[in-house]
Scaffold this motif. Structure first.
Motif, PDB file in Angstrom:
ATOM      1  N   ALA B  23       0.820  -1.210   0.000  1.00 25.73           N
ATOM      2  CA  ALA B  23       0.000   0.000   0.000  1.00 25.73           C
ATOM      3  C   ALA B  23       0.855   1.262   0.000  1.00 25.73           C
ATOM      4  CB  ALA B  23      -0.924  -0.005   1.220  1.00 25.73           C
ATOM      5  N   GLU B  24       2.004   1.219   0.635  1.00 27.56           N
ATOM      6  CA  GLU B  24       2.752   2.454   0.876  1.00 27.56           C
ATOM      7  C   GLU B  24       4.035   2.576   0.079  1.00 27.56           C
ATOM      8  OE1 GLU B  24       3.316   2.536   5.097  1.00 27.56           O
ATOM      9  OE2 GLU B  24       1.154   2.605   5.508  1.00 27.56           O
ATOM     10  N   ARG B  25       4.589   1.487  -0.394  1.00 16.97           N
ATOM     11  CA  ARG B  25       5.914   1.599  -0.993  1.00 16.97           C
ATOM     12  C   ARG B  25       5.996   1.123  -2.425  1.00 16.97           C
ATOM     13  NH1 ARG B  25      10.846  -0.094   2.586  1.00 16.97           N
ATOM     14  NH2 ARG B  25      11.725   0.890   0.745  1.00 16.97           N
ATOM     15  N   HIS B  27       5.124   1.520  -5.960  1.00 23.20           N
ATOM     16  CA  HIS B  27       4.602   2.324  -7.049  1.00 23.20           C
ATOM     17  C   HIS B  27       4.085   1.360  -8.119  1.00 23.20           C
ATOM     18  CE1 HIS B  27       4.315   5.665  -9.777  1.00 23.20           C
ATOM     19  NE2 HIS B  27       5.056   5.029 -10.670  1.00 23.20           N
ATOM     20  N   ARG B 129      19.844  -5.040  -1.811  1.00 24.11           N
ATOM     21  CA  ARG B 129      20.829  -4.348  -2.631  1.00 24.11           C
ATOM     22  C   ARG B 129      22.212  -5.012  -2.614  1.00 24.11           C
ATOM     23  NH1 ARG B 129      22.227   2.078  -2.420  1.00 24.11           N
ATOM     24  NH2 ARG B 129      19.984   2.191  -2.756  1.00 24.11           N
ATOM     25  N   ASP B 130      22.670  -5.392  -1.423  1.00 22.90           N
ATOM     26  CA  ASP B 130      24.016  -5.967  -1.357  1.00 22.90           C
ATOM     27  C   ASP B 130      24.077  -7.334  -2.043  1.00 22.90           C
ATOM     28  OD1 ASP B 130      22.375  -6.910   0.648  1.00 22.90           O
ATOM     29  OD2 ASP B 130      23.824  -6.670   2.255  1.00 22.90           O
ATOM     30  N   GLU B 133      24.114  -6.706  -5.778  1.00 20.82           N
ATOM     31  CA  GLU B 133      25.428  -6.253  -6.234  1.00 20.82           C
ATOM     32  C   GLU B 133      26.416  -7.427  -6.261  1.00 20.82           C
ATOM     33  OE1 GLU B 133      26.866  -2.852  -4.117  1.00 20.82           O
ATOM     34  OE2 GLU B 133      25.213  -1.563  -4.746  1.00 20.82           O
ATOM     35  N   GLY B 256      25.724  -8.895   3.082  1.00 21.37           N
ATOM     36  CA  GLY B 256      25.014  -9.103   4.335  1.00 21.37           C
ATOM     37  C   GLY B 256      25.712  -8.409   5.486  1.00 21.37           C
ATOM     38  N   ASP B 257      24.971  -7.542   6.153  1.00 24.20           N
ATOM     39  CA  ASP B 257      25.528  -6.796   7.274  1.00 24.20           C
ATOM     40  C   ASP B 257      24.347  -6.409   8.133  1.00 24.20           C
ATOM     41  OD1 ASP B 257      26.588  -5.059   9.067  1.00 24.20           O
ATOM     42  OD2 ASP B 257      27.448  -3.699   7.611  1.00 24.20           O
ATOM     43  N   ALA B 259      24.053  -4.459  10.532  1.00 26.48           N
ATOM     44  CA  ALA B 259      23.998  -3.130  11.147  1.00 26.48           C
ATOM     45  C   ALA B 259      22.768  -2.383  10.653  1.00 26.48           C
ATOM     46  CB  ALA B 259      25.255  -2.347  10.830  1.00 26.48           C
ATOM     47  N   SER B 260      22.093  -1.703  11.564  1.00 30.27           N
ATOM     48  CA  SER B 260      20.859  -1.021  11.182  1.00 30.27           C
ATOM     49  C   SER B 260      21.149   0.225  10.356  1.00 30.27           C
ATOM     50  CB  SER B 260      20.051  -0.657  12.425  1.00 30.27           C
ATOM     51  OG  SER B 260      20.749   0.289  13.205  1.00 30.27           O
ATOM     52  N   SER B 261      22.340   0.751  10.447  1.00 31.94           N
ATOM     53  CA  SER B 261      22.761   1.882   9.619  1.00 31.94           C
ATOM     54  C   SER B 261      24.257   2.042   9.803  1.00 31.94           C
ATOM     55  CB  SER B 261      22.051   3.177  10.026  1.00 31.94           C
ATOM     56  OG  SER B 261      22.715   3.805  11.111  1.00 31.94           O
ATOM     57  N   ALA B 281      12.757  -4.695   9.211  1.00 31.25           N
ATOM     58  CA  ALA B 281      13.733  -3.611   9.241  1.00 31.25           C
ATOM     59  C   ALA B 281      14.924  -3.938   8.338  1.00 31.25           C
ATOM     60  CB  ALA B 281      14.205  -3.369  10.676  1.00 31.25           C
ATOM     61  N   ASP B 285      13.456  -2.949   2.286  1.00 31.27           N
ATOM     62  CA  ASP B 285      13.689  -2.491   0.913  1.00 31.27           C
ATOM     63  C   ASP B 285      13.588  -3.656  -0.073  1.00 31.27           C
ATOM     64  OD1 ASP B 285      14.077   0.066   1.849  1.00 31.27           O
ATOM     65  OD2 ASP B 285      16.253   0.039   1.630  1.00 31.27           O
TER      66      ASP B 285
ATOM     67  N   GLU C  24       6.785   8.406  -7.127  1.00 31.52           N
ATOM     68  CA  GLU C  24       6.962   6.962  -6.988  1.00 31.52           C
ATOM     69  C   GLU C  24       7.205   6.485  -5.564  1.00 31.52           C
ATOM     70  OE1 GLU C  24      10.121   6.068  -9.708  1.00 31.52           O
ATOM     71  OE2 GLU C  24       8.946   6.702 -11.468  1.00 31.52           O
ATOM     72  N   HIS C  27       4.265   7.955  -0.285  1.00 34.08           N
ATOM     73  CA  HIS C  27       2.913   7.578   0.060  1.00 34.08           C
ATOM     74  C   HIS C  27       2.224   8.809   0.620  1.00 34.08           C
ATOM     75  CE1 HIS C  27      -0.327   5.035   1.353  1.00 34.08           C
ATOM     76  NE2 HIS C  27      -0.216   5.464   2.589  1.00 34.08           N
ATOM     77  N   ARG C 129      19.009   7.893   7.528  1.00 35.38           N
ATOM     78  CA  ARG C 129      18.842   7.009   8.676  1.00 35.38           C
ATOM     79  C   ARG C 129      19.997   7.106   9.672  1.00 35.38           C
ATOM     80  NH1 ARG C 129      17.493   0.576   8.497  1.00 35.38           N
ATOM     81  NH2 ARG C 129      15.790   1.352   7.204  1.00 35.38           N
ATOM     82  N   GLU C 133      19.774   8.408  13.501  1.00 37.96           N
ATOM     83  CA  GLU C 133      20.149   7.580  14.650  1.00 37.96           C
ATOM     84  C   GLU C 133      21.208   8.294  15.498  1.00 37.96           C
ATOM     85  OE1 GLU C 133      21.220   3.609  13.555  1.00 37.96           O
ATOM     86  OE2 GLU C 133      19.258   3.141  12.705  1.00 37.96           O
ATOM     87  N   SER C 261      26.591  -0.193  -0.666  1.00 35.97           N
ATOM     88  CA  SER C 261      25.892  -1.261   0.048  1.00 35.97           C
ATOM     89  C   SER C 261      26.925  -1.988   0.873  1.00 35.97           C
ATOM     90  CB  SER C 261      25.222  -2.245  -0.920  1.00 35.97           C
ATOM     91  OG  SER C 261      26.139  -3.237  -1.365  1.00 35.97           O
ATOM     92  N   SER C 262      26.489  -3.040   1.576  1.00 40.64           N
ATOM     93  CA  SER C 262      27.444  -3.818   2.362  1.00 40.64           C
ATOM     94  C   SER C 262      28.149  -4.878   1.515  1.00 40.64           C
ATOM     95  CB  SER C 262      26.732  -4.472   3.546  1.00 40.64           C
ATOM     96  OG  SER C 262      25.790  -5.412   3.084  1.00 40.64           O
ATOM     97  N   MET C 263      27.909  -4.900   0.226  1.00 44.65           N
ATOM     98  CA  MET C 263      28.661  -5.838  -0.630  1.00 44.65           C
ATOM     99  C   MET C 263      30.140  -5.467  -0.615  1.00 44.65           C
ATOM    100  SD  MET C 263      30.207  -6.725  -3.743  1.00 44.65           S
ATOM    101  CE  MET C 263      29.774  -5.707  -5.165  1.00 44.65           C
TER     102      MET C 263
ATOM    103  N   ARG D 271      26.878  -4.887  17.321  1.00 52.72           N
ATOM    104  CA  ARG D 271      28.217  -5.446  17.031  1.00 52.72           C
ATOM    105  C   ARG D 271      29.266  -4.498  17.591  1.00 52.72           C
ATOM    106  NH1 ARG D 271      28.393  -5.639  11.116  1.00 52.72           N
ATOM    107  NH2 ARG D 271      29.175  -3.523  11.157  1.00 52.72           N
TER     108      ARG D 271
END
Lengths: 339, 339, 339, 339
Positions: B23-25, B27, B129-130, B133, B256-257, B259-261, B281, B285, C24, C27, C129, C133, C261-263, D271
């Motif tokens: 509904a929100e993300r 397009h 994304r990672d 890539e 893969g990581d 970490a939240s940011s 979380a 994406d 796009e 929302h 983000r 934080e 990215s984390s790649m 971490r």
């Protein structure tokens, strides 16, 4: 405290590295002699380091000015050299593996025990700072009960040795032996129960008929229920890579980072951490630290922190891997008896 | 380009997350209806999102204003729902697994193929994304020939579900199914040959008698020689963790990581990267991106990039794992035939 | 909650990016019109996004189907556009800076206040983000009293704009304006007292006679004693780079990581994290989030979290920098009065 | 090559660390004597290291078995000790700063030049691996022309020293002196032109009346146009922190990472990379490496790679900072003349 006088057997690649480490970085050690059968090899190495070169191990074992021996010769000779050194009353540091069979390793353990000399095996990761910090965190309970482990060893991209130059199953007995020890050490108090090995000649398929496998994954179960993966490959184009990861009930620790330093170079392609293509560059501090431990143990008249029992335990896993490769199935690990 | 009108089946945890994402993300998508048999559940979710709640899937399959269906109900109902949706002429996005047996998955594949509708399965890592890539780098030849792979899935510390609530072998069919797909996708063109599975109830030993295993390692061999490890655990105290690592002849990629940011908090104990304890979380994406792909495929009248064939290939590995657990030995993977 | 209907003024680079984001990713927003004086430019952008193109801002300000305006035209027109939009009763989101003088910004503040419309300025880092934080950690007391700060903005390697195309002192008024806002926001409750600016044309020395400076460092003192450094450069060959660092009595937080990215790609030279050469790639999520905030504020009838007061405070620092460049000495910051 | 016999002046904190480093880690050095006026202090330190303790520097300068002197006494005595050692024909390694004024440093330079002895100053970052790799990359052209630099020094959280125990302006003359040297070294061939200093007593405001400032930022311009920021604070709760960052026309290098190793502990909060709260832990390898350089230079009869000229150049920046603090404006750096 008097310094420990060291005789080194073997002037090959790792022998040469150890000679320099002993002469230049190990406070408390004096390198006094190096033995190598190749004419001039020992002298060429020893001379500039202030030590003498000899051509036979016996010239070291019989020398009065040698307190302790470092064995860095071919793996197939390790056990016999440890036994001879012990019988000559010398303390012994032996590169891994301490023998090419459990029987050989047991002979080395028995000889050193009987002679009452120190016996340390070259499991260097126990002396790498990040691995030590990981182990300390585990021992302090930081991850809780250990459940899943991983240990990995990759050599840089030079590929597998010539099949004529190394014994069969060398990936288990000479490379993964490090991981088998690391995993046991990072899972304190546990004992390997059984293994399942998978391996192939992926780097050099032409060596497959010779039995020289260069890529392997081993799954190990421990008597505390933990499940571990040990992985090795003889060709990592990006450099020397040793890592460990331990998941427990409360968290995870990881160790191992191939970056040569914290320097980062940011250019158009991205941010680059240079990697290390040499074990001496990556593990040089660990080499010095393991010799510090050996010298301290000799000086204090105590057993080193890495013993023949550890050598046996790791080799028992390697032997089980070989059997697993031959049968295609899970194989129990020989738990051994006290030496 | 007209928007794709979506009906969602299932208002549970992941269904609710998908509803909000749609509904929100996304397009190009309009969420028009949500179905859930629990009284009021669908309406409570759908209403605030501008959609209607219904109590049966048929109310969605029979609706004229629904172009496509997203299946996020219980895994045991997936295949039947896909078949029914396809027979109603709806395009289908189905959460993994697409069925609880190869036969169920083949039924779903056949029904969607016969109806000529799009059929996409929820292998979300392909859209992170990672991971993308990493895959692109591999496909571009950046690591050369693929030799060793690892893929890992760990849920945060809430532990295994109740044995009454999930089918046996759920760690293979519902968790590692992600890793089986990821590994195949990161090893382009290769096909799994056989597996060796090791698993146990380490997090909740009390569920072992029920057959609910929570910790597993699987070794997979591929027909290009590559050897992979897939690993999962239902309790990672430090958070949600999905990672992959691919070693080839020229290098390695990792993804893969947790970490939240990139924020780092430096305090007395050290430098802290906060981790993520929620799949939404960590993978939010990716969820949006997989729906974007589905909507684009529907709009363009083409097959999605993740197909029923991929669903079948991953499930065939899971089935082989179950057989490997039952026999204790290496088990070949059913290569299947075209649906 | 009804959707907010948006008219966008400016179809240049950032205008185009904002149009796509609004259409796009946001929302709650509907992009209904785009204005640009260049023939066909607005229509070319708006058409594929389902909006109409017009050639004058007035065609947007006078439109009944427009609730709110996003100003992304040339900086020199920002203030006048904000005033006109406000007078037409439209809510306004304005790219930074909100004007080219404190007087212009005060005019924009007065007009929006008088019209009772929402007024938000495009300080995007507040919505990234990692920066959020960091701010939350600071507000929660995680670093204690703030003492030293740093904020940095670097554009990728395309170099400075043509001196004919941008106003003088653009590095202060258009680039470092971000850092001036970021620093104030990361030092909650504090107010800039004075500045010392150092800048030069290091990237394009040929533009020095035109007064176009491309590299700058500013030291700012705050009324809570904290000392900050703001740094900018118009050419970073490795990519777009925005970072912040805050040291307090209890610790430090850092934010900003140019990795795409984390790649990680590990090859012979080392381990590579790819960087990002586009602000849209690096800050795309922040762009969407700042519009989400604007739309929410409009919908809820409240002031946005980034206000005209923030715009004024940041610009007052930029003006002090210009004076500091002209005098070579420390210059006090105009603390202003309520609009 | 014969070993260099070292006499150490000063058995305080850094003197003790240097004694242990010289005795245990520096191949090619023999620590033979330690001088300290406090009764028993020198003997307590020297004895266990196999050296003798004495109570006056003259007992070292006059000793026949001392080839070289390491000065680690109070900064206010550095210059006089260097002069006396040189007049006694000893090579000299002096902790930074080499004097408390340009006149003192010039006296030390003149005395060592006149005596023909080696003279090295303790700018340790030049010997830290990551900083060396950064400098090498810059010298190799990896970042192109240097434009913007940053160097930073933070002590862990013990706060500023007692104003009675240190000279005024100590943050410039004793702490930032490292950064002034590092910046010059990372900007090869360039010379500082002028400075703008900002500093305050933020950690210990009660010492402000005594002139003891604990937090500082300095902006330095170089004759190649580059602009640098040097930053220091006497209290970083998260640990000892030294970093550098150099932006050039082709890219950026960064160095400095306070993590004690690559071990990472993943627990519920995230971490964690443990940081280092001791300069000896963080810079121990650099301390050993700077002494290796000194010993090699003495042995090879050449000048060390860090000279009295470097000491003067860095101190000239510190002096300009003090003048800048007193005038509040930009101050030119004394470029000096050949000693």
């Amino acid at each position: 405290m008097s310094r420990v006088r060291i005789g080194l057997v073997g002037a090959g690649r790792i022998g040469a590295a150890h000679a320099r480490t002993l002469a230049e970085r190990v406070h408390g050690a004096d390198l006094v002699a190096v033995a190598d059968p190749r004419p001039g090899a020992a002298e060429a190495l020893a001379g500039p380091l202030g030590a003498r070169g000899v051509t036979t191990p016996d010239a070291i074992f019989g020398a009065d000015d040698v307190d302790a021996v470092v064995v860095a010769a071919s793996s197939t000779s390790h056990s016999a050299l440890v036994v001879a050194a012990a019988e000559a009353g010398k303390h012994v540091f032996c590169e891994k593996p301490a023998g090419m069979s459990l029987a050989e390793i047991d002979a080395a353990r028995a000889a050193t025990a009987s002679a009452g000399v120190a016996f340390q095996v070259g499991f260097n990761r126990r002396f790498a700072r990040d691995f030590r910090e990981a182990r300390d965190a585990i021992a302090d309970g930081a991850v809780g009960s250990v459940r899943m482990l991983r240990s990995l060893t990759r050599d840089p991209g030079d590929g597998p040795p010539d099949p004529g130059a190394v014994p069969p199953w060398t990936i288990f007995t000479q490379t993964l032996i490090h991981d088998f020890d690391t995993l046991a050490w990072l899972n304190p108090g546990a004992r390997a129960v059984d293994v399942l090995a998978t391996a192939d000649a992926l780097v050099a398929p032409e060596f497959r008929p010779s039995g020289l496998l260069d890529s392997a994954v081993v799954v190990i179960r421990y008597d505390n229920g933990a499940i571990a993966t040990a992985e090795a490959c003889f060709a990592a184009a990006y450099g020397y890579d040793v890592r460990a990861e331990v998941l427990g009930s409360h968290g995870m620790v990881t160790a191992g980072d191939g970056a040569s330093s914290s320097m980062r170079l940011h250019a158009s392609a991205g941010r680059l951490a240079r990697t290390t293509h040499s074990d001496v560059a990556l593990l040089g501090d660990a080499y010095a630290a393991e010799f510090d431990e050996f010298v301290d143990a000799v000086g204090e008249g105590r057993a080193p922190s890495v013993t023949g029992d550890d050598a046996r335990a790791a080799f028992a896993v390697a032997e089980a891997c070989i059997a697993s490769m031959q049968t295609g199935s899970r194989v129990g690990v020989d738990v051994g008896v006290a030496a």
